[in-house]
Write a protein that holds these residues in place. Structure first.
Motif, PDB file in Angstrom:
ATOM      1  N   ILE A   1       0.829  -1.201   0.000  1.00 26.08           N
ATOM      2  CA  ILE A   1       0.000   0.000   0.000  1.00 26.08           C
ATOM      3  C   ILE A   1       0.868   1.259   0.000  1.00 26.08           C
ATOM      4  O   ILE A   1       1.793   1.390   0.801  1.00 26.08           O
ATOM      5  CB  ILE A   1      -0.932   0.020   1.236  1.00 26.08           C
ATOM      6  N   ASP A   2       0.559   2.174  -0.911  1.00 23.31           N
ATOM      7  CA  ASP A   2       1.163   3.506  -0.917  1.00 23.31           C
ATOM      8  C   ASP A   2       0.146   4.459  -0.292  1.00 23.31           C
ATOM      9  O   ASP A   2      -0.809   4.879  -0.957  1.00 23.31           O
ATOM     10  CB  ASP A   2       1.509   3.928  -2.342  1.00 23.31           C
ATOM     11  N   ILE A   3       0.337   4.784   0.979  1.00 19.11           N
ATOM     12  CA  ILE A   3      -0.691   5.544   1.700  1.00 19.11           C
ATOM     13  C   ILE A   3      -0.844   6.957   1.163  1.00 19.11           C
ATOM     14  O   ILE A   3      -1.872   7.602   1.419  1.00 19.11           O
ATOM     15  CB  ILE A   3      -0.398   5.584   3.212  1.00 19.11           C
ATOM     16  N   THR A   4       0.129   7.466   0.403  1.00 22.23           N
ATOM     17  CA  THR A   4      -0.007   8.822  -0.141  1.00 22.23           C
ATOM     18  C   THR A   4      -1.163   8.903  -1.135  1.00 22.23           C
ATOM     19  O   THR A   4      -1.698   9.986  -1.371  1.00 22.23           O
ATOM     20  CB  THR A   4       1.291   9.262  -0.829  1.00 22.23           C
ATOM     21  N   LEU A   5      -1.553   7.778  -1.710  1.00 24.03           N
ATOM     22  CA  LEU A   5      -2.675   7.784  -2.644  1.00 24.03           C
ATOM     23  C   LEU A   5      -4.000   8.048  -1.937  1.00 24.03           C
ATOM     24  O   LEU A   5      -4.993   8.379  -2.582  1.00 24.03           O
ATOM     25  CB  LEU A   5      -2.745   6.444  -3.388  1.00 24.03           C
ATOM     26  N   TRP A   6      -4.020   7.884  -0.614  1.00 27.25           N
ATOM     27  CA  TRP A   6      -5.241   8.142   0.166  1.00 27.25           C
ATOM     28  C   TRP A   6      -5.236   9.540   0.789  1.00 27.25           C
ATOM     29  O   TRP A   6      -6.224   9.936   1.388  1.00 27.25           O
ATOM     30  CB  TRP A   6      -5.379   7.084   1.267  1.00 27.25           C
ATOM     31  N   HIS A   7      -4.137  10.272   0.639  1.00 29.16           N
ATOM     32  CA  HIS A   7      -4.057  11.604   1.231  1.00 29.16           C
ATOM     33  C   HIS A   7      -5.076  12.534   0.587  1.00 29.16           C
ATOM     34  O   HIS A   7      -5.248  12.553  -0.633  1.00 29.16           O
ATOM     35  CB  HIS A   7      -2.650  12.180   1.057  1.00 29.16           C
ATOM     36  N   GLY A   8      -5.753  13.294   1.420  1.00 23.50           N
ATOM     37  CA  GLY A   8      -6.764  14.221   0.945  1.00 23.50           C
ATOM     38  C   GLY A   8      -8.152  13.636   0.895  1.00 23.50           C
ATOM     39  O   GLY A   8      -9.122  14.349   0.616  1.00 23.50           O
ATOM     40  N   GLY A   9      -8.270  12.340   1.177  1.00 21.84           N
ATOM     41  CA  GLY A   9      -9.574  11.681   1.165  1.00 21.84           C
ATOM     42  C   GLY A   9     -10.065  11.395   2.568  1.00 21.84           C
ATOM     43  O   GLY A   9      -9.324  11.531   3.553  1.00 21.84           O
ATOM     44  N   PRO A  10     -11.312  10.972   2.700  1.00 25.80           N
ATOM     45  CA  PRO A  10     -11.873  10.715   4.032  1.00 25.80           C
ATOM     46  C   PRO A  10     -11.249   9.528   4.750  1.00 25.80           C
ATOM     47  O   PRO A  10     -11.386   9.406   5.970  1.00 25.80           O
ATOM     48  CB  PRO A  10     -13.361  10.448   3.733  1.00 25.80           C
ATOM     49  N   ASN A  11     -10.545   8.654   4.026  1.00 26.05           N
ATOM     50  CA  ASN A  11      -9.928   7.483   4.650  1.00 26.05           C
ATOM     51  C   ASN A  11      -8.427   7.639   4.826  1.00 26.05           C
ATOM     52  O   ASN A  11      -7.715   6.642   5.008  1.00 26.05           O
ATOM     53  CB  ASN A  11     -10.226   6.231   3.814  1.00 26.05           C
TER      54      ASN A  11
END
Length: 298
Positions: free
Chosen positions: A209-219
Protein backbone atom coordinates in the motif's frame (compact mmCIF):
# COMPACT_ATOMS: atom_id res chain seq x y z
CA UNK A 1 -18.39 -6.39 -2.85
CA UNK A 2 -18.00 -2.76 -1.80
CA UNK A 3 -20.60 -0.53 -3.49
CA UNK A 4 -20.09 3.23 -3.83
CA UNK A 5 -23.01 5.22 -5.26
CA UNK A 6 -22.37 8.71 -6.66
CA UNK A 7 -25.37 10.85 -7.68
CA UNK A 8 -27.94 8.08 -7.90
CA UNK A 9 -30.04 8.40 -11.05
CA UNK A 10 -32.94 6.43 -9.62
CA UNK A 11 -33.64 4.38 -12.75
CA UNK A 12 -35.06 0.89 -12.46
CA UNK A 13 -31.92 -0.60 -13.99
CA UNK A 14 -29.68 1.25 -11.56
CA UNK A 15 -31.72 0.21 -8.52
CA UNK A 16 -31.67 -3.42 -9.61
CA UNK A 17 -27.91 -3.32 -10.22
CA UNK A 18 -27.20 -1.76 -6.82
CA UNK A 19 -29.40 -4.29 -5.03
CA UNK A 20 -27.66 -7.22 -6.74
CA UNK A 21 -24.15 -5.96 -6.05
CA UNK A 22 -24.93 -5.31 -2.39
CA UNK A 23 -26.01 -8.91 -1.86
CA UNK A 24 -22.48 -10.12 -2.62
CA UNK A 25 -21.18 -10.30 0.93
CA UNK A 26 -20.40 -14.00 1.33
CA UNK A 27 -16.86 -15.39 0.86
CA UNK A 28 -17.90 -17.32 -2.25
CA UNK A 29 -19.44 -14.31 -4.04
CA UNK A 30 -17.47 -11.95 -6.32
CA UNK A 31 -15.18 -9.53 -4.52
CA UNK A 32 -14.16 -6.02 -5.46
CA UNK A 33 -15.45 -2.45 -5.47
CA UNK A 34 -18.23 -1.03 -7.64
CA UNK A 35 -18.77 2.65 -8.41
CA UNK A 36 -22.23 3.69 -9.60
CA UNK A 37 -22.69 6.75 -11.82
CA UNK A 38 -19.10 7.88 -12.15
CA UNK A 39 -17.82 9.77 -15.19
CA UNK A 40 -14.67 10.33 -17.21
CA UNK A 41 -13.73 13.34 -19.32
CA UNK A 42 -11.44 11.99 -22.01
CA UNK A 43 -10.40 13.47 -25.36
CA UNK A 44 -12.84 16.39 -25.10
CA UNK A 45 -15.79 14.14 -24.33
CA UNK A 46 -17.66 13.24 -21.16
CA UNK A 47 -18.30 9.53 -20.65
CA UNK A 48 -20.99 8.75 -18.10
CA UNK A 49 -20.68 5.23 -16.71
CA UNK A 50 -23.68 3.47 -15.22
CA UNK A 51 -21.20 1.40 -13.20
CA UNK A 52 -17.54 0.46 -13.14
CA UNK A 53 -16.65 -2.67 -11.19
CA UNK A 54 -13.08 -3.44 -10.19
CA UNK A 55 -12.23 -6.95 -9.03
CA UNK A 56 -8.76 -8.32 -8.24
CA UNK A 57 -8.72 -9.82 -11.75
CA UNK A 58 -10.66 -7.40 -13.94
CA UNK A 59 -12.32 -4.06 -14.59
CA UNK A 60 -15.82 -4.06 -16.07
CA UNK A 61 -17.76 -1.10 -17.47
CA UNK A 62 -21.48 -1.82 -17.13
CA UNK A 63 -24.30 -0.30 -19.16
CA UNK A 64 -27.60 -1.06 -17.43
CA UNK A 65 -30.91 -0.70 -19.27
CA UNK A 66 -34.43 -1.63 -18.15
CA UNK A 67 -37.34 -2.47 -20.43
CA UNK A 68 -40.40 -0.31 -19.76
CA UNK A 69 -42.88 -2.66 -21.44
CA UNK A 70 -43.33 -6.38 -21.18
CA UNK A 71 -41.77 -7.94 -24.25
CA UNK A 72 -41.39 -11.69 -24.53
CA UNK A 73 -39.35 -13.58 -27.07
CA UNK A 74 -35.86 -13.19 -28.52
CA UNK A 75 -33.74 -10.09 -27.96
CA UNK A 76 -31.66 -9.75 -31.10
CA UNK A 77 -28.32 -8.06 -30.46
CA UNK A 78 -26.56 -7.14 -33.73
CA UNK A 79 -23.02 -5.87 -33.78
CA UNK A 80 -24.35 -2.57 -35.10
CA UNK A 81 -27.88 -1.25 -35.37
CA UNK A 82 -31.11 -1.27 -33.41
CA UNK A 83 -31.95 -3.93 -30.84
CA UNK A 84 -35.24 -5.69 -31.42
CA UNK A 85 -37.45 -8.22 -29.67
CA UNK A 86 -39.28 -10.47 -32.11
CA UNK A 87 -38.79 -7.82 -34.76
CA UNK A 88 -40.11 -4.90 -32.68
CA UNK A 89 -37.77 -2.21 -31.25
CA UNK A 90 -36.76 -2.97 -27.64
CA UNK A 91 -38.62 -0.53 -25.37
CA UNK A 92 -35.74 0.63 -23.17
CA UNK A 93 -35.93 3.04 -20.26
CA UNK A 94 -32.94 5.17 -21.23
CA UNK A 95 -33.07 7.72 -24.00
CA UNK A 96 -29.38 7.91 -24.67
CA UNK A 97 -28.17 7.80 -28.21
CA UNK A 98 -27.09 4.45 -29.60
CA UNK A 99 -27.59 0.98 -28.20
CA UNK A 100 -26.23 -0.22 -24.84
CA UNK A 101 -23.57 -2.16 -26.71
CA UNK A 102 -22.42 0.90 -28.67
CA UNK A 103 -22.26 3.01 -25.51
CA UNK A 104 -20.46 0.24 -23.66
CA UNK A 105 -17.91 -0.05 -26.44
CA UNK A 106 -17.24 3.70 -26.49
CA UNK A 107 -16.93 3.92 -22.70
CA UNK A 108 -14.73 0.85 -22.46
CA UNK A 109 -12.28 2.07 -25.09
CA UNK A 110 -12.16 5.49 -23.41
CA UNK A 111 -11.41 4.02 -19.99
CA UNK A 112 -8.82 1.63 -21.44
CA UNK A 113 -7.05 4.52 -23.19
CA UNK A 114 -7.23 6.68 -20.06
CA UNK A 115 -5.72 3.90 -17.92
CA UNK A 116 -2.95 3.31 -20.47
CA UNK A 117 -1.93 6.95 -20.11
CA UNK A 118 -1.44 6.26 -16.40
CA UNK A 119 0.73 3.17 -16.87
CA UNK A 120 -2.21 0.82 -16.31
CA UNK A 121 -2.71 -0.14 -19.95
CA UNK A 122 -1.81 -3.78 -19.37
CA UNK A 123 -5.03 -4.16 -17.35
CA UNK A 124 -7.85 -5.28 -19.61
CA UNK A 125 -11.20 -3.50 -19.42
CA UNK A 126 -14.37 -5.38 -20.29
CA UNK A 127 -17.71 -4.00 -21.42
CA UNK A 128 -21.01 -5.49 -20.27
CA UNK A 129 -24.59 -4.55 -21.12
CA UNK A 130 -27.16 -5.66 -18.52
CA UNK A 131 -30.77 -5.67 -19.72
CA UNK A 132 -33.42 -5.76 -16.98
CA UNK A 133 -36.84 -6.96 -18.26
CA UNK A 134 -40.15 -6.51 -16.48
CA UNK A 135 -40.94 -9.13 -13.88
CA UNK A 136 -42.33 -12.28 -15.42
CA UNK A 137 -41.16 -11.54 -18.95
CA UNK A 138 -39.69 -14.48 -20.85
CA UNK A 139 -36.73 -13.19 -22.77
CA UNK A 140 -33.59 -14.72 -24.22
CA UNK A 141 -30.67 -13.28 -26.17
CA UNK A 142 -29.63 -14.02 -29.71
CA UNK A 143 -26.17 -12.62 -30.23
CA UNK A 144 -24.81 -13.02 -33.76
CA UNK A 145 -21.24 -12.03 -32.91
CA UNK A 146 -18.47 -12.94 -30.46
CA UNK A 147 -16.11 -10.54 -28.74
CA UNK A 148 -14.23 -11.52 -25.54
CA UNK A 149 -14.20 -7.88 -24.39
CA UNK A 150 -17.95 -7.26 -24.70
CA UNK A 151 -20.98 -9.20 -23.58
CA UNK A 152 -24.74 -8.85 -23.05
CA UNK A 153 -26.79 -10.57 -20.36
CA UNK A 154 -30.43 -10.58 -19.29
CA UNK A 155 -30.48 -9.33 -15.72
CA UNK A 156 -33.74 -10.63 -14.32
CA UNK A 157 -31.88 -11.59 -11.11
CA UNK A 158 -28.38 -11.46 -9.63
CA UNK A 159 -27.48 -15.02 -10.65
CA UNK A 160 -26.49 -14.27 -14.26
CA UNK A 161 -24.44 -11.24 -13.32
CA UNK A 162 -22.66 -13.26 -10.64
CA UNK A 163 -21.99 -16.05 -13.14
CA UNK A 164 -20.45 -13.51 -15.52
CA UNK A 165 -17.97 -12.33 -12.86
CA UNK A 166 -17.21 -15.89 -11.73
CA UNK A 167 -16.29 -16.89 -15.28
CA UNK A 168 -14.25 -13.73 -15.73
CA UNK A 169 -12.32 -14.45 -12.53
CA UNK A 170 -11.37 -17.91 -13.78
CA UNK A 171 -10.09 -16.55 -17.09
CA UNK A 172 -8.06 -13.61 -15.79
CA UNK A 173 -5.03 -13.36 -13.49
CA UNK A 174 -4.51 -11.22 -10.43
CA UNK A 175 -3.65 -7.88 -12.02
CA UNK A 176 -5.37 -5.14 -10.06
CA UNK A 177 -3.71 -3.99 -6.85
CA UNK A 178 -5.12 -1.73 -4.16
CA UNK A 179 -2.80 1.02 -5.38
CA UNK A 180 -4.12 0.64 -8.95
CA UNK A 181 -7.68 1.11 -7.70
CA UNK A 182 -6.60 4.17 -5.70
CA UNK A 183 -4.92 5.69 -8.79
CA UNK A 184 -8.11 5.15 -10.80
CA UNK A 185 -10.33 6.69 -8.12
CA UNK A 186 -8.11 9.75 -7.80
CA UNK A 187 -7.95 10.23 -11.56
CA UNK A 188 -11.71 9.85 -11.98
CA UNK A 189 -12.31 12.49 -9.31
CA UNK A 190 -14.04 10.11 -6.90
CA UNK A 191 -11.44 10.07 -4.13
CA UNK A 192 -14.16 10.60 -1.46
CA UNK A 193 -15.55 7.18 -2.46
CA UNK A 194 -12.20 5.33 -2.28
CA UNK A 195 -12.41 2.53 0.32
CA UNK A 196 -9.78 2.25 3.04
CA UNK A 197 -6.68 0.13 2.26
CA UNK A 198 -7.76 -2.55 4.72
CA UNK A 199 -11.13 -2.89 2.96
CA UNK A 200 -9.51 -3.29 -0.46
CA UNK A 201 -7.09 -5.91 0.85
CA UNK A 202 -10.01 -7.78 2.42
CA UNK A 203 -11.67 -7.82 -1.01
CA UNK A 204 -8.63 -9.59 -2.45
CA UNK A 205 -6.69 -6.74 -4.05
CA UNK A 206 -2.93 -7.12 -3.75
CA UNK A 207 -0.53 -4.87 -1.86
CA UNK A 208 1.75 -3.25 -0.88
CA UNK A 209 0.00 0.00 0.00
CA UNK A 210 1.16 3.51 -0.92
CA UNK A 211 -0.69 5.54 1.70
CA UNK A 212 -0.01 8.82 -0.14
CA UNK A 213 -2.67 7.78 -2.64
CA UNK A 214 -5.24 8.14 0.17
CA UNK A 215 -4.06 11.60 1.23
CA UNK A 216 -6.76 14.22 0.94
CA UNK A 217 -9.57 11.68 1.17
CA UNK A 218 -11.87 10.72 4.03
CA UNK A 219 -9.93 7.48 4.65
CA UNK A 220 -6.51 9.11 5.00
CA UNK A 221 -6.48 8.47 8.76
CA UNK A 222 -7.28 4.79 8.24
CA UNK A 223 -4.51 4.51 5.65
CA UNK A 224 -1.99 6.05 8.05
CA UNK A 225 -3.18 3.78 10.86
CA UNK A 226 -2.69 0.80 8.56
CA UNK A 227 0.85 1.95 7.74
CA UNK A 228 1.62 2.31 11.44
CA UNK A 229 0.33 -1.21 12.11
CA UNK A 230 2.61 -2.57 9.40
CA UNK A 231 5.58 -0.65 10.78
CA UNK A 232 4.91 -1.96 14.28
CA UNK A 233 4.58 -5.51 13.00
CA UNK A 234 7.90 -5.14 11.17
CA UNK A 235 9.59 -3.83 14.32
CA UNK A 236 8.19 -6.74 16.31
CA UNK A 237 9.41 -9.21 13.70
CA UNK A 238 12.90 -7.75 13.82
CA UNK A 239 13.09 -8.16 17.59
CA UNK A 240 15.54 -10.92 18.43
CA UNK A 241 13.97 -14.22 19.42
CA UNK A 242 16.61 -14.51 22.14
CA UNK A 243 15.60 -11.33 23.93
CA UNK A 244 14.98 -12.12 27.59
CA UNK A 245 11.98 -10.48 29.16
CA UNK A 246 12.79 -8.79 32.47
CA UNK A 247 11.12 -10.58 35.43
CA UNK A 248 8.42 -8.91 37.45
CA UNK A 249 10.82 -8.15 40.30
CA UNK A 250 13.23 -6.24 38.06
CA UNK A 251 13.91 -2.70 39.32
CA UNK A 252 12.93 -1.38 35.90
CA UNK A 253 9.60 -3.26 36.12
CA UNK A 254 8.82 -2.21 39.69
CA UNK A 255 9.93 1.39 39.21
CA UNK A 256 9.72 2.03 35.41
CA UNK A 257 10.95 5.16 33.74
CA UNK A 258 8.31 7.52 32.40
CA UNK A 259 9.00 9.47 29.22
CA UNK A 260 9.38 13.19 29.85
CA UNK A 261 9.21 12.80 33.63
CA UNK A 262 12.29 12.85 35.90
CA UNK A 263 11.16 11.19 39.14
CA UNK A 264 13.96 11.29 41.71
CA UNK A 265 11.98 9.05 44.07
CA UNK A 266 11.68 6.28 41.47
CA UNK A 267 15.35 6.71 40.57
CA UNK A 268 16.40 6.39 44.23
CA UNK A 269 14.24 3.30 44.81
CA UNK A 270 15.45 1.70 41.60
CA UNK A 271 19.09 2.33 42.51
CA UNK A 272 18.57 1.10 46.08
CA UNK A 273 16.91 -2.08 44.82
CA UNK A 274 19.77 -2.75 42.38
CA UNK A 275 22.34 -2.32 45.16
CA UNK A 276 20.33 -4.59 47.44
CA UNK A 277 20.07 -7.28 44.75
CA UNK A 278 23.85 -7.10 44.13
CA UNK A 279 24.55 -7.44 47.86
CA UNK A 280 22.09 -10.33 48.10
CA UNK A 281 23.69 -12.09 45.13
CA UNK A 282 27.20 -11.57 46.63
CA UNK A 283 26.06 -12.97 49.97
CA UNK A 284 24.57 -16.07 48.35
CA UNK A 285 27.75 -16.54 46.33
CA UNK A 286 29.90 -16.18 49.51
CA UNK A 287 27.71 -18.68 51.33
CA UNK A 288 28.01 -21.26 48.54
CA UNK A 289 31.81 -20.83 48.28
CA UNK A 290 32.18 -21.07 52.07
CA UNK A 291 30.05 -24.21 52.23
CA UNK A 292 32.05 -25.87 49.49
CA UNK A 293 35.40 -24.96 51.08
CA UNK A 294 34.30 -26.13 54.55
CA UNK A 295 32.40 -29.31 53.77
CA UNK A 296 33.73 -30.15 50.34
CA UNK A 297 36.02 -33.09 49.60
CA UNK A 298 39.66 -32.79 50.71
Amino acid sequence: MLVRVQNAAGTNAERALIDWLRTWKDPDTPHGVATINCSLFHQDRLHQFDAVVWTPTSCVVIEAEALVARQDGVLEVPLNGQWTINGAPAAMEGRDRGTPLERSREHTFALQSWLAARSLGQRSVHGLAVIVPLRGAELRIEQAWTDPSFDVIIGDDAARLRHYFDVLAEEENFLWTANDVAVAFRGLGILPYLPAPQDLLNEGFLGPIDITLWHGGPNQAQAEAYAEELAQAERDAQTSAFTIEAPWYSPWKLYPREAGDLDLGRTFMRTLLVIGMIIGFAWVLWFVVSAISTYGPG
